[in-house]
Design an enzyme around this catalytic site. Sequence first.
Site, mmCIF file in Angstrom:
data_model
loop_
_atom_site.group_PDB
_atom_site.id
_atom_site.type_symbol
_atom_site.label_atom_id
_atom_site.label_comp_id
_atom_site.label_asym_id
_atom_site.label_seq_id
_atom_site.Cartn_x
_atom_site.Cartn_y
_atom_site.Cartn_z
ATOM 1 N N HIS A 35 0.796 -1.233 0.000
ATOM 2 C CA HIS A 35 0.000 0.000 0.000
ATOM 3 C C HIS A 35 0.824 1.277 0.000
ATOM 4 C CE1 HIS A 35 -2.210 -3.273 2.067
ATOM 5 N NE2 HIS A 35 -3.118 -2.930 1.190
ATOM 6 N N ARG B 56 -13.366 24.984 9.612
ATOM 7 C CA ARG B 56 -12.741 23.663 9.630
ATOM 8 C C ARG B 56 -11.250 23.789 9.267
ATOM 9 N NH1 ARG B 56 -14.536 17.995 8.196
ATOM 10 N NH2 ARG B 56 -16.660 18.329 8.839
ATOM 11 N N SER C 208 -10.574 14.944 12.756
ATOM 12 C CA SER C 208 -11.743 15.661 13.265
ATOM 13 C C SER C 208 -12.580 14.692 14.092
ATOM 14 C CB SER C 208 -12.566 16.238 12.107
ATOM 15 O OG SER C 208 -13.030 15.187 11.302
ATOM 16 N N ARG D 248 -5.457 16.512 2.773
ATOM 17 C CA ARG D 248 -4.969 17.231 3.956
ATOM 18 C C ARG D 248 -3.472 16.972 4.143
ATOM 19 N NH1 ARG D 248 -8.457 21.064 6.214
ATOM 20 N NH2 ARG D 248 -10.409 20.084 6.741
ATOM 21 N N GLU E 286 -14.884 9.631 16.956
ATOM 22 C CA GLU E 286 -14.199 9.651 15.654
ATOM 23 C C GLU E 286 -14.077 8.195 15.194
ATOM 24 O OE1 GLU E 286 -11.511 7.668 16.979
ATOM 25 O OE2 GLU E 286 -10.109 8.843 15.773
ATOM 26 N N MET E 287 -13.193 7.899 14.245
ATOM 27 C CA MET E 287 -13.255 6.554 13.665
ATOM 28 C C MET E 287 -11.904 5.841 13.525
ATOM 29 S SD MET E 287 -16.256 7.094 10.848
ATOM 30 C CE MET E 287 -16.608 5.349 10.780
ATOM 31 N N ARG F 218 -2.103 11.001 14.860
ATOM 32 C CA ARG F 218 -3.302 11.269 14.055
ATOM 33 C C ARG F 218 -3.740 12.708 14.271
ATOM 34 N NH1 ARG F 218 -8.224 10.881 11.966
ATOM 35 N NH2 ARG F 218 -10.051 11.131 13.285
ATOM 36 N N ASP G 96 -18.074 18.704 14.438
ATOM 37 C CA ASP G 96 -19.532 18.672 14.567
ATOM 38 C C ASP G 96 -19.897 18.343 16.011
ATOM 39 O OD1 ASP G 96 -18.440 16.129 13.171
ATOM 40 O OD2 ASP G 96 -20.238 15.414 14.200
ATOM 41 N N ARG H 248 -3.003 4.448 -4.555
ATOM 42 C CA ARG H 248 -4.436 4.733 -4.321
ATOM 43 C C ARG H 248 -4.713 6.213 -4.045
ATOM 44 N NH1 ARG H 248 -7.743 0.211 -2.137
ATOM 45 N NH2 ARG H 248 -6.586 -1.656 -2.651
ATOM 46 N N GLY I 53 -6.735 11.937 8.079
ATOM 47 C CA GLY I 53 -7.510 10.938 7.349
ATOM 48 C C GLY I 53 -7.508 11.201 5.853
HETATM 49 N N1 HPA Z 1 -18.807 10.562 14.026
HETATM 50 C C1 HPA Z 1 -17.768 9.829 13.686
HETATM 51 N N2 HPA Z 1 -16.639 10.351 13.239
HETATM 52 C C2 HPA Z 1 -16.552 11.680 13.153
HETATM 53 C C3 HPA Z 1 -17.604 12.494 13.506
HETATM 54 C C4 HPA Z 1 -18.788 11.907 13.969
HETATM 55 O O1 HPA Z 1 -19.776 12.590 14.305
HETATM 56 N N3 HPA Z 1 -17.213 13.777 13.284
HETATM 57 C C5 HPA Z 1 -15.960 13.733 12.831
HETATM 58 N N4 HPA Z 1 -15.552 12.462 12.751
#
Ligand code: HPA
Length: 236
Positions: free
Chosen positions: A5, A219, A91, A25, A181-182, A88, A206, A44, A21
């Site tokens: 990768h 942002r 957001s 960016r 976040e994720m 990391r 958010d 990719r 992410g």
């Molecule tokens: N959920 C998941 N991941 C995010 C969010 C959210 O509301 N905002 C920014 N990343």
Amino acid sequence: MPTPHISAPEGAFAPTVLLPGDPLRAKWIAESFLDAAELVTEVRNVFGYTGTWNGNPVSVMGTGMGVPSISIYATELITHYGCERLIRVGSCGALVESVGMRDIVIGAGASTDSAVNRTRFAGYDFAAIADWSLLRSTVAAAERGTASVHVGNILTSDLFYSPNGADMTTTAAGMGVLAVEMEAAGLYGVAAEHGAAALAICTVSDHLVHHEVLSTDDRQQSFSDMVEIALAGAFS
Ligand code: HPA
């Protein structure tokens, strides 16, 4: 030698890597903050750059969204390219009233609904935590500035669109989790497995209590403030 990768040659990455992410960016950080930044991989369209910041070698690379994606890049950066510190810069969505829009949330630990850390920890509950040294220096860097900074537990969710989203975020907020976040729990798990240092810093884009979303300009500005803090923390 490249990986499946990452096409960069051996030695192309600095020991310290910032991980947004969004690959664009990564490009923006390289162009706005680094000196002599060179593109080292673009498999990719996930761009990675290496340059310097205040004379310190540093790389920046996109991770894509979610635990599986960041886990692949973080693992290859550590095991193939010898990267030692992975930060990391992302957001998050605020889960509690005390965290406001544009605030910075630093993940001392990352709770998750993802199974990855249980899988690597023989079915037990692994406490996915930030590297203490990076955490300490980054919090100190943040406190030298004007941004409102929160340090605590964050929630790494596999489902951005979840049928039980409201239940989960209410439960998490009730346990003092600051934001969702994720990626962080995946990054912390990979770092623990391979002996690297990791930290997740997020700006609030958010708000899940007030249902607010940042404008594109806000942002960008808050992201820029966070990158300054990440670099100052990494090299102080
Ligand atoms: N959920 C998941 N991941 C995010 C969010 C959210 O509301 N905002 C920014 N990343």
